[in-house]
Design a protein around this motif. Structure first.
Motif, PDB file in Angstrom:
ATOM      1  N   ASP A  54     -37.192  37.971   9.863  1.00 57.74           N
ATOM      2  CA  ASP A  54     -37.764  36.646   9.613  1.00 57.74           C
ATOM      3  C   ASP A  54     -36.722  35.776   8.930  1.00 57.74           C
ATOM      4  OD1 ASP A  54     -39.267  34.429   9.032  1.00 57.74           O
ATOM      5  OD2 ASP A  54     -40.637  35.440   7.639  1.00 57.74           O
ATOM      6  N   LEU A  55     -36.363  34.671   9.593  1.00 55.99           N
ATOM      7  CA  LEU A  55     -35.370  33.743   9.053  1.00 55.99           C
ATOM      8  C   LEU A  55     -36.024  32.631   8.239  1.00 55.99           C
ATOM      9  CD1 LEU A  55     -32.941  33.348  12.101  1.00 55.99           C
ATOM     10  CD2 LEU A  55     -32.922  35.071  10.283  1.00 55.99           C
ATOM     11  N   GLU A  68     -38.949  34.167  13.542  1.00 56.59           N
ATOM     12  CA  GLU A  68     -38.586  35.568  13.679  1.00 56.59           C
ATOM     13  C   GLU A  68     -37.603  35.723  14.827  1.00 56.59           C
ATOM     14  OE1 GLU A  68     -42.209  37.767  14.207  1.00 56.59           O
ATOM     15  OE2 GLU A  68     -42.470  38.057  12.040  1.00 56.59           O
ATOM     16  N   SER A 127     -25.459  31.867   4.805  1.00 59.97           N
ATOM     17  CA  SER A 127     -26.757  32.122   5.436  1.00 59.97           C
ATOM     18  C   SER A 127     -26.741  31.902   6.947  1.00 59.97           C
ATOM     19  CB  SER A 127     -27.824  31.227   4.801  1.00 59.97           C
ATOM     20  OG  SER A 127     -27.484  29.853   4.947  1.00 59.97           O
ATOM     21  N   VAL A 167     -26.348  32.454  10.883  1.00 60.50           N
ATOM     22  CA  VAL A 167     -26.671  33.618  11.704  1.00 60.50           C
ATOM     23  C   VAL A 167     -26.063  33.458  13.090  1.00 60.50           C
ATOM     24  CG1 VAL A 167     -28.541  34.948  12.762  1.00 60.50           C
ATOM     25  CG2 VAL A 167     -28.821  34.025  10.453  1.00 60.50           C
ATOM     26  N   LYS A 213     -29.704  29.702  11.127  1.00 57.59           N
ATOM     27  CA  LYS A 213     -29.540  29.819   9.679  1.00 57.59           C
ATOM     28  C   LYS A 213     -30.739  30.562   9.097  1.00 57.59           C
ATOM     29  CE  LYS A 213     -29.891  26.168   6.994  1.00 57.59           C
ATOM     30  NZ  LYS A 213     -29.561  24.905   6.274  1.00 57.59           N
ATOM     31  N   ASN A 214     -30.461  31.477   8.185  1.00 59.40           N
ATOM     32  CA  ASN A 214     -31.515  32.249   7.551  1.00 59.40           C
ATOM     33  C   ASN A 214     -31.981  31.522   6.290  1.00 59.40           C
ATOM     34  OD1 ASN A 214     -33.246  34.127   6.486  1.00 59.40           O
ATOM     35  ND2 ASN A 214     -31.813  35.859   6.575  1.00 59.40           N
ATOM     36  N   ASN A 215     -33.129  30.868   6.386  1.00 61.21           N
ATOM     37  CA  ASN A 215     -33.692  30.162   5.230  1.00 61.21           C
ATOM     38  C   ASN A 215     -34.463  31.093   4.302  1.00 61.21           C
ATOM     39  OD1 ASN A 215     -32.633  27.710   5.987  1.00 61.21           O
ATOM     40  ND2 ASN A 215     -34.484  27.004   7.027  1.00 61.21           N
ATOM     41  N   LYS A 216     -34.516  32.365   4.675  1.00 63.81           N
ATOM     42  CA  LYS A 216     -35.179  33.375   3.841  1.00 63.81           C
ATOM     43  C   LYS A 216     -34.167  34.480   3.542  1.00 63.81           C
ATOM     44  CE  LYS A 216     -39.136  36.530   3.831  1.00 63.81           C
ATOM     45  NZ  LYS A 216     -40.127  37.235   4.674  1.00 63.81           N
ATOM     46  N   PHE A 217     -33.027  34.083   3.022  1.00 61.06           N
ATOM     47  CA  PHE A 217     -31.911  35.009   2.815  1.00 61.06           C
ATOM     48  C   PHE A 217     -32.154  35.761   1.507  1.00 61.06           C
ATOM     49  CE2 PHE A 217     -26.957  35.223   2.684  1.00 61.06           C
ATOM     50  CZ  PHE A 217     -27.037  36.584   2.907  1.00 61.06           C
ATOM     51  N   GLY A 223     -25.986  35.945   7.450  1.00 62.78           N
ATOM     52  CA  GLY A 223     -27.266  35.708   6.825  1.00 62.78           C
ATOM     53  C   GLY A 223     -28.115  36.950   6.652  1.00 62.78           C
ATOM     54  N   THR A 261     -28.295  39.495   8.729  1.00 63.04           N
ATOM     55  CA  THR A 261     -28.720  40.126   9.985  1.00 63.04           C
ATOM     56  C   THR A 261     -27.790  41.270  10.388  1.00 63.04           C
ATOM     57  OG1 THR A 261     -27.526  38.488  11.308  1.00 63.04           O
ATOM     58  CG2 THR A 261     -29.847  38.035  10.804  1.00 63.04           C
TER      59      THR A 261
END
Length: 538
Positions: free
Chosen positions: A41-42, A46, A203, A205, A220-224, A331, A333
């Protein structure tokens, strides 16, 4: 899970017509939070890493080895997931790759395009009976507030359906840049891409799709939050599964050791202004000065007694251990396991001048030599994707299909060069120079070999509280003294025995092209002062 293509290639047969997978099935990883669960989950989006593809279009010329490239549509998407772009790969190696697909879990993270922009079309000219179809390249035109992160290839001039692909909400994307060239034709360049912002804190990806002019965005992973990074137990399992075997040259006199062996056998700490009173280093390095600045006030050296110096220069393979630095990549992943090795001494370089090999005196000698390689692992599955090998302050990535694996397993094989300890994927000679003139890097299999799984230690993983960094890791000064061995005098000495001005100029050019780390005159620094510690390998 391996790469599969549902359509067989037309004649002639190409390497990409075969699929590569790791030699052995993946083990069951120890249970943990989000590592190797398949979906990440980014932050409202997802993503899932697809490794199965359907072949769409092949061109048989241009690109790497002039063998062309093949373009694929990701297949076997999980329910609810959408395409973000197609995958492409040069034809000169087996199919092995991935691309991300996305699922909107926020209600507005993905949208179909409003149109397509036609980029290019062409047809292969090297197929019998001209049976290959024309390939058409399309870029999605996004709605306001969204951007495309991939392209589509078709074999008809008709635009693809709008529902074929999704664009991504702009705040879930970041800048990317071209990476490796895949294929080009008449000014139309296709390449893989990578985020502009890379490193453990970035962050951005990587999507795994290909790009053309202009370069597309990445994710971009905003839930890093590191929730998909491996735990300490999972790291141990990963390294046991992928720990490389390191071969040293049969003539290698300067082997690695553990850091503790180096300290326990007479390593000395010197301080500027008090050079006559060196201090023995404690076995665990606890008396080394700490701090983040290399102020030039301290350095390490070998024992004063000549017999002790010579013994420590040779290292101790029996004590050798490797030191792991665990880094989030793209990020969170992917995971990079940077594996550091310590050599008490770096031996002298040798030059190749056409058919003759000439020792270079003391050029290349220095005390305290740090080398490393890096394993890049997917956090979706735990699969090994690439290996980075350091080579004299530079290095190169080797994709999994190009790695030599130990018989019967997924453990890579790597080779340390004679005296200089640069890391290479294959045995033989790598020449730093051109036209058969340059600095030799000789590697080969021998009885001098180390299985890195035997002794390893995780020394740094900022997201894991249970990993305690050793004192020596935070010693930010030089691991060897400044050496003034008269580099220019050594070079002139070699030039005296070189016949012909042309050969002398080629030799001088090869020497001048070497990175400063080869010479080591200023004393090498430890892992934390290397560029890749806080950044990406490339």
């Amino acid at each position: 899970m391996g790469n599969n293509s549902s359509t067989q290639s037309s004649s002639p047969s190409l390497p990409i017509d075969s699929t590569f997978d790791l030699p052995s099935p993946l083990p069951s990883w120890p249970s943990g939070e989000g590592f190797a669960k398949g979906i990440i989950d980014l932050g409202g989006l997802e993503v899932f890493q697809v490794t199965k593809f359907n072949k769409v279009w092949t061109v048989h010329e241009g690109g790497q080895d002039n063998l062309g490239a093949t373009f694929f549509e990701p297949s076997s998407l999980p329910e609810g997931f959408s395409l973000l772009g197609f995958y492409a790969q040069p034809n000169n190696r087996k199919l092995f790759g991935w691309t991300l697909v996305g699922k909107d879990i926020s209600g507005d993270s993905l949208r179909p395009p409003v149109d397509y922009l036609f980029l290019w079309s062409g047809k292969s000219t090297k197929v019998e009976n001209n049976r290959d179809q024309t390939g058409y390249f399309w870029q999605p035109v996004p709605p306001d507030g969204y951007v495309p992160v991939g392209l589509i290839v078709t074999t008809t001039a008709e635009k693809p359906p709008l529902e074929k692909i999704r664009c991504v909400r702009s705040d879930l994307t970041d800048q990317s840049e071209p990476d490796a060239l895949i294929w080009e034709s008449n000014g139309f360049r296709v390449s893989s891409s990578k985020p502009v912002h890379r490193g453990p804190q970035a962050s951005s990806v990587c999507v795994g799709t290909f790009t053309a002019n202009p370069t597309l965005a990445c994710l971009k992973n905003n839930k890093f939050d590191f929730s998909c990074m491996p735990s300490k137990v999972q790291i141990d399992a990963l390294f046991q599964a992928y720990a490389p075997l390191i071969y040293f040259h049969k003539d290698e006199k300067y082997l690695p050791s553990s850091v503790n062996w180096f300290f326990s056998n007479g390593a000395l700490l010197y301080k500027k202004g008090d050079e006559s009173n060196p201090v023995p280093v404690e076995p665990n390095g606890s008396n080394l000065p700490q701090g983040e600045a290399n102020d030039g006030l301290y350095w390490l050296d070998l024992p004063v007694a000549s017999d002790a110096r010579k013994r420590i220069q040779g290292g101790d393979l029996q004590s050798m251990e490797v030191y792991l630095h665990i880094k989030p990549v793209f990020g969170g992943t992917s995971t990079d396991i940077a594996v550091w090795m310590f050599y008490p001494f770096n031996g002298p370089s040798r030059a190749k001048l056409k058919l003759v090999t000439i020792p270079l005196g003391r050029i290349g000698e220095h005390i305290g030599d740090w080398e490393h390689f890096t394993l890049r692992i997917s956090n979706f599955s735990g699969k090994l994707q690439r290996m980075y090998l350091s080579q004299h302050s530079r290095g190169s990535w080797i994709d999994a299909p190009e790695i030599e694996f130990q018989s019967g397993g997924n453990k890579p094989v790597a080779y340390a060069s004679l005296n200089g300890h640069a890391m290479y994927a294959k045995p033989g000679l790598v020449l730093q120079g051109k036209d058969d003139v340059g600095i030799r890097n000789d590697t080969g299999k021998s009885e001098k070999v180390f299985d890195t799984a035997v002794r390893f230690r995780v020394v740094s993983a900022e997201y894991l509280k249970e990993v305690e960094e050793p004192a020596w890791l935070n010693y930010m000064r030089h691991w060897g003294p400044k050496i003034d061995y008269g580099r220019e005098d050594e070079i002139r000495g070699v030039e005296k025995i070189v016949v012909g001005e042309s050969l002398k100029n080629m030799f001088r050019s090869a020497i001048n092209g070497l990175p400063n780390e080869v010479f080591g005159e200023d004393g090498p620094t430890g892992p934390k002062l290397k560029r890749n510690w806080l950044g990406d390998e490339d």
